[in-house]
Scaffold this active site. Structure first.
Site, PDB file in Angstrom:
ATOM      1  N   CYS A 123       0.835  -1.207   0.000  1.00  0.00           N
ATOM      2  CA  CYS A 123       0.000   0.000   0.000  1.00  0.00           C
ATOM      3  C   CYS A 123       0.873   1.261   0.000  1.00  0.00           C
ATOM      4  CB  CYS A 123      -0.974  -0.045   1.178  1.00  0.00           C
ATOM      5  SG  CYS A 123      -2.370   1.085   0.995  1.00  0.00           S
ATOM      6  N   HIS A 159      -3.520  -5.331   1.347  1.00  0.00           N
ATOM      7  CA  HIS A 159      -3.265  -5.695   2.737  1.00  0.00           C
ATOM      8  C   HIS A 159      -3.704  -7.145   2.946  1.00  0.00           C
ATOM      9  CE1 HIS A 159      -2.385  -1.632   4.150  1.00  0.00           C
ATOM     10  NE2 HIS A 159      -3.427  -1.202   3.469  1.00  0.00           N
TER      11      HIS A 159
END
Length: 536
Positions: free
Chosen positions: A343, A454
């Protein structure tokens, strides 16, 4: 019929409310009741994507998993994500509501947000038989109580029977229990049906005199003493739990071992605004991995793999790395080592990060330049559960065989690729198969990659191939033992529920909500694992 409600309150933060709530969810589910968790307001940088494609606190997603139901935005309608010491991003019903100071939020939350909380709770209460509510911090914060929507006001709204939890591991448990009850109003004390002592280790007989004395003093029963439970494969709610798991320096044994069967040394940069550190729980649990959260350039010299994690303040954390010299160390390391970015960590590995709207920090900053991508921060957050396939057949110089990926996206950045760039994976939403997108990027030499996913390491197949590829690159032998992470989590939830059920007077707890309690039920298996055909 409105659901029956039990609320888990604490004498302070990090006393174990989240895991005890998860345990109660699993216990009621095991008894055949439709049960769901609820926390009106959560403050955490660990978040999760819901079935609606919205954002909630990670703890409520774990509690939903314990209950055997899909995580919903109604389980945590307000999520506060600190952006520094003085302001926070507030997520309401899964979407960004605004960035506010603590004082501003404190003044506005009852008038503007209590109706939202009520609507979410009523939605859950109409679908489930039992709701297990979790409080926030302490219900006795007298300076904040007037505008508190997470504790006693919520207990009254839900007509909840309350369990007050104190943490003996931190010391002063009897004083904290007494002080909390003394600071509550008489009608609030009446809602608390009993108290529990959590994280106990030692001789229980030495505790008994204090328990009897405090019961007499507060005129409330102790419904149990829950033991300290080490090695649970369940995530901490937020950074208060991070120091307990954070190893920040390699040990001499780790750095001196030159055998081919030594542990793979994985270093994650512990950014100041580190978010979703639960991404790495599955890696930390692998027997073949030595894991380090690092903040110094020196630590990188021993690492086999360096990971840049997610960040709530991506540009600020990138500038912190530049001030500390970590940026130079990472670029130097990249010449011979292996790097992954998750991310915000992936965004830092790119060429530039532009934030024209000031969503995190207005302006443009150069990234580390290790991936041929550019990030543009946008006003709308992408939040979804996703799965797909690796688009890059080779990572770390090794072929990945039939490798699917899965996880969840929570980001405000959009990634643009330079000509000829290779993306990491092709994803589609778990909830909308027509929603297909490219994700991440892989360097030309395949030794650096990034992804928005994630939880990607929670998938056993990808994690094991990731570790195998890194070990082959460093001329290490294949690991003898690998973990089945999903089964370990399921086993941990069952262990947590068993220990709590044995420690607490569950008949009394069930009596609080007028439900019968049965002994000697078979072991619970989550619907997700039953559907997946995972054997014990």
């Amino acid at each position: 019929m409105k659901a029956r409600a039990i609320m888990v309150l604490g004498t302070g933060s990090h006393v174990g409310k989240s895991l005890l709530t998860a345990a109660l969810c699993r216990i009621f589910a095991r008894h055949g009741y439709r049960v769901a968790p609820f926390k009106s307001q959560n403050m955490s940088l660990n978040s999760a994507a819901t079935i609606e494609g919205l954002e909630i606190g990670r703890a409520q997603a774990l509690q939903a998993e314990a209950a055997g139901v899909a995580a919903s935005v109604h389980m945590n309608p307000i999520l506060i994500k600190p952006s520094g010491d003085h302001s926070s991003q507030v997520v309401v019903c899964g979407k960004i509501w605004g960035r506010v100071t603590a004082a501003n939020y404190h003044r506005r939350r009852i008038e503007e947000l209590l109706p939202v909380v009520r609507e979410s709770y009523d939605s859950l209460a109409s679908q489930y038989e039992v709701i297990i509510l979790e409080g926030a911090g302490s219900p006795a914060e007298i300076n904040l109580k007037q505008h508190d929507i997470a504790n006693m006001r919520m207990a009254e709204m839900a007509e909840a029977r309350c369990l007050l939890v104190g943490d003996i591991d931190r010391g002063g448990v009897f004083a904290s229990l007494l002080g909390t009850l003394e600071l509550l109003e008489p009608d609030e004390r009446q809602r608390i049906r009993g108290f529990a002592i959590n994280k106990f280790r030692g001789d229980a007989k030495l505790l008994e005199p204090g328990v009897r004395m405090i019961e007499e003093r507060v005129q409330k029963p102790c419904v149990g003493v829950v033991p300290y439970l080490p090695s649970l494969m369940l995530e901490e709610e937020d950074s208060l739990g991070l120091p307990a798991i954070m190893q920040t320096q390699w040990t001499p044994a780790q750095t001196s071992d030159s055998s081919t069967d030594r542990a793979l040394r994985v270093a994650v940069i512990a950014l100041p605004s580190f978010s979703n550190f639960t991404d790495f729980d599955s890696l930390r649990a692998e027997p073949s991995v030595s894991f380090l959260f690092c903040r110094t350039a020196e630590a990188l010299t021993w690492a086999d793999v360096v990971i840049l994690p997610g960040s709530k303040q991506t540009v600020d954390d990138l500038l912190w790395m530049k001030r500390s010299g970590l940026d130079i160390a990472i670029k130097r390391y990249a010449q011979t080592g292996l790097i992954a970015g998750i991310c915000g960590g992936m965004q830092m590995l790119g060429k530039t990060i532009n934030d024209p709207s000031g969503m995190e920090r207005e302006g443009s900053v150069a990234g580390l330049g290790l991936l041929p991508i550019h990030t543009l921060m946008q006003t709308e957050k992408v939040t979804r559960n996703a799965k797909g396939q690796l688009a890059a057949a080779v990572l770390f110089g090794q072929h990945f065989m039939d490798c699917g990926v899965a996880g969840y996206e929570i980001h405000i950045g959009h990634t643009d690729y330079e000509k000829g760039a290779t993306h990491f994976s092709t994803l589609f939403s778990k909830d909308d198969p027509s929603d297909i997108s490219r994700d991440g990027c892989v360097s030309a030499d395949t030794r650096v990659f990034g992804t928005y996913l994630h939880g990607i390491f929670d998938e056993d197949n990808f994690r094991h191939q990731f570790l195998d590829a890194a070990r082959v690159f460093h001329k290490l032998s294949s690991p003898v033992i690998t973990n089945p992470w999903k089964q370990l989590r399921e086993d941990s939830l069952n262990r947590l529920a068993r220990e709590v059920e044995s420690a607490l007077d569950m008949k009394a707890v069930f009596d609080w909500v007028g439900l019968p309690y049965k002994l000697h039920l078979p072991e619970y298996r989550s619907p997700q694992l039953r559907r997946a055909g995972v054997e014990r």
